[in-house]
Design a protein around this motif. Structure first.
Motif, mmCIF file in Angstrom:
data_model
loop_
_atom_site.group_PDB
_atom_site.id
_atom_site.type_symbol
_atom_site.label_atom_id
_atom_site.label_comp_id
_atom_site.label_asym_id
_atom_site.label_seq_id
_atom_site.Cartn_x
_atom_site.Cartn_y
_atom_site.Cartn_z
ATOM 1 N N LEU A 1 -12.955 -33.282 -7.720
ATOM 2 C CA LEU A 1 -11.870 -34.285 -7.541
ATOM 3 C C LEU A 1 -10.903 -34.080 -8.759
ATOM 4 O O LEU A 1 -9.690 -34.211 -8.491
ATOM 5 C CB LEU A 1 -12.456 -35.607 -7.610
ATOM 6 C CG LEU A 1 -13.108 -36.094 -6.119
ATOM 7 C CD1 LEU A 1 -13.624 -37.488 -6.236
ATOM 8 C CD2 LEU A 1 -12.046 -35.974 -4.875
ATOM 9 N N GLU B 1 -8.983 -30.985 -8.558
ATOM 10 C CA GLU B 1 -8.090 -31.027 -7.113
ATOM 11 C C GLU B 1 -6.685 -32.074 -7.662
ATOM 12 O O GLU B 1 -5.622 -31.365 -7.412
ATOM 13 C CB GLU B 1 -8.575 -31.804 -6.161
ATOM 14 C CG GLU B 1 -9.540 -31.058 -5.276
ATOM 15 C CD GLU B 1 -10.204 -32.016 -4.079
ATOM 16 O OE1 GLU B 1 -9.617 -32.938 -3.820
ATOM 17 O OE2 GLU B 1 -11.150 -31.584 -3.709
ATOM 18 N N ARG B 2 -6.952 -32.671 -8.424
ATOM 19 C CA ARG B 2 -5.816 -33.362 -9.056
ATOM 20 C C ARG B 2 -5.226 -33.163 -10.325
ATOM 21 O O ARG B 2 -4.222 -33.645 -10.897
ATOM 22 C CB ARG B 2 -6.283 -34.896 -9.301
ATOM 23 C CG ARG B 2 -6.798 -35.558 -8.025
ATOM 24 C CD ARG B 2 -5.825 -36.009 -7.095
ATOM 25 N NE ARG B 2 -6.304 -36.435 -5.814
ATOM 26 C CZ ARG B 2 -6.156 -37.736 -5.200
ATOM 27 N NH1 ARG B 2 -5.985 -38.553 -6.282
ATOM 28 N NH2 ARG B 2 -7.018 -37.807 -4.270
ATOM 29 N N ASP B 3 -5.619 -31.665 -10.651
ATOM 30 C CA ASP B 3 -5.032 -30.991 -11.659
ATOM 31 C C ASP B 3 -5.325 -31.798 -13.055
ATOM 32 O O ASP B 3 -4.555 -31.804 -14.132
ATOM 33 C CB ASP B 3 -3.562 -30.684 -11.664
ATOM 34 C CG ASP B 3 -3.100 -29.714 -12.627
ATOM 35 O OD1 ASP B 3 -4.035 -28.959 -13.181
ATOM 36 O OD2 ASP B 3 -1.860 -29.566 -13.078
ATOM 37 N N GLN C 1 -6.506 -42.479 -10.648
ATOM 38 C CA GLN C 1 -6.135 -41.074 -10.473
ATOM 39 C C GLN C 1 -6.781 -40.296 -9.258
ATOM 40 O O GLN C 1 -5.929 -39.647 -8.486
ATOM 41 C CB GLN C 1 -6.254 -40.393 -11.681
ATOM 42 C CG GLN C 1 -5.537 -40.541 -12.895
ATOM 43 C CD GLN C 1 -3.904 -40.506 -12.858
ATOM 44 O OE1 GLN C 1 -3.530 -39.617 -12.079
ATOM 45 N NE2 GLN C 1 -3.095 -41.621 -13.032
ATOM 46 N N LEU C 2 -8.029 -40.885 -9.051
ATOM 47 C CA LEU C 2 -8.599 -40.181 -7.996
ATOM 48 C C LEU C 2 -8.660 -41.226 -6.599
ATOM 49 O O LEU C 2 -9.650 -40.615 -5.684
ATOM 50 C CB LEU C 2 -10.074 -39.933 -8.742
ATOM 51 C CG LEU C 2 -10.214 -38.996 -9.751
ATOM 52 C CD1 LEU C 2 -11.580 -38.978 -10.278
ATOM 53 C CD2 LEU C 2 -9.685 -37.591 -9.383
ATOM 54 N N ASP C 3 -8.186 -42.456 -6.684
ATOM 55 C CA ASP C 3 -8.310 -43.066 -5.625
ATOM 56 C C ASP C 3 -9.433 -43.504 -5.344
ATOM 57 O O ASP C 3 -9.841 -43.578 -4.026
ATOM 58 C CB ASP C 3 -7.508 -42.598 -4.232
ATOM 59 C CG ASP C 3 -6.086 -42.064 -4.551
ATOM 60 O OD1 ASP C 3 -5.240 -43.037 -5.250
ATOM 61 O OD2 ASP C 3 -5.604 -41.300 -4.041
#
Length: 93
Positions: free
Chosen positions: A22, A25-27, A77-79
């Motif tokens: 995750l 994915e969100r850099d 950031q990762l919801d």
């Protein structure tokens, strides 16, 4: 207090590989280190370690640590919804 990625994943209700996936994915991670160490320094840091190996000599490694403030930031950031803190009922009498 700072946590390893494994400890942070457990706190967020994830596995370490899922958390890393995750974050990539969100850099937020490049490899297993923070992608933007200066921007995210309040939340993530790189821990440098050394050890001596009989065959190869002095060895170096780096790992990501999550600062205390980084737990909530990372969840945002990762919801991810953080588990709620149970109410302290000791003063209810």
């Amino acid at each position: 207090m700072e946590r390893t990625l494994a400890q942070t994943a457990a706190h967020l209700g994830l596995t370490r590989p899922k958390l890393i996936a995750l974050m990539r994915e969100r850099d937020l991670l490049k490899g297993n280190l923070p992608a933007y160490p200066n921007r995210d320094k309040e939340y993530l840091r790189v821990k440098d370690s050394t050890w001596y190996d009989e065959k190869y000599g002095l060895q170096y490694s780096q790992s990501t640590r999550v600062q205390q403030a980084g737990i909530h930031w990372l969840a945002e950031q990762l919801d991810i919804d953080l588990p709620s803190i149970p109410a302290d009922r000791r003063d209810v009498a």
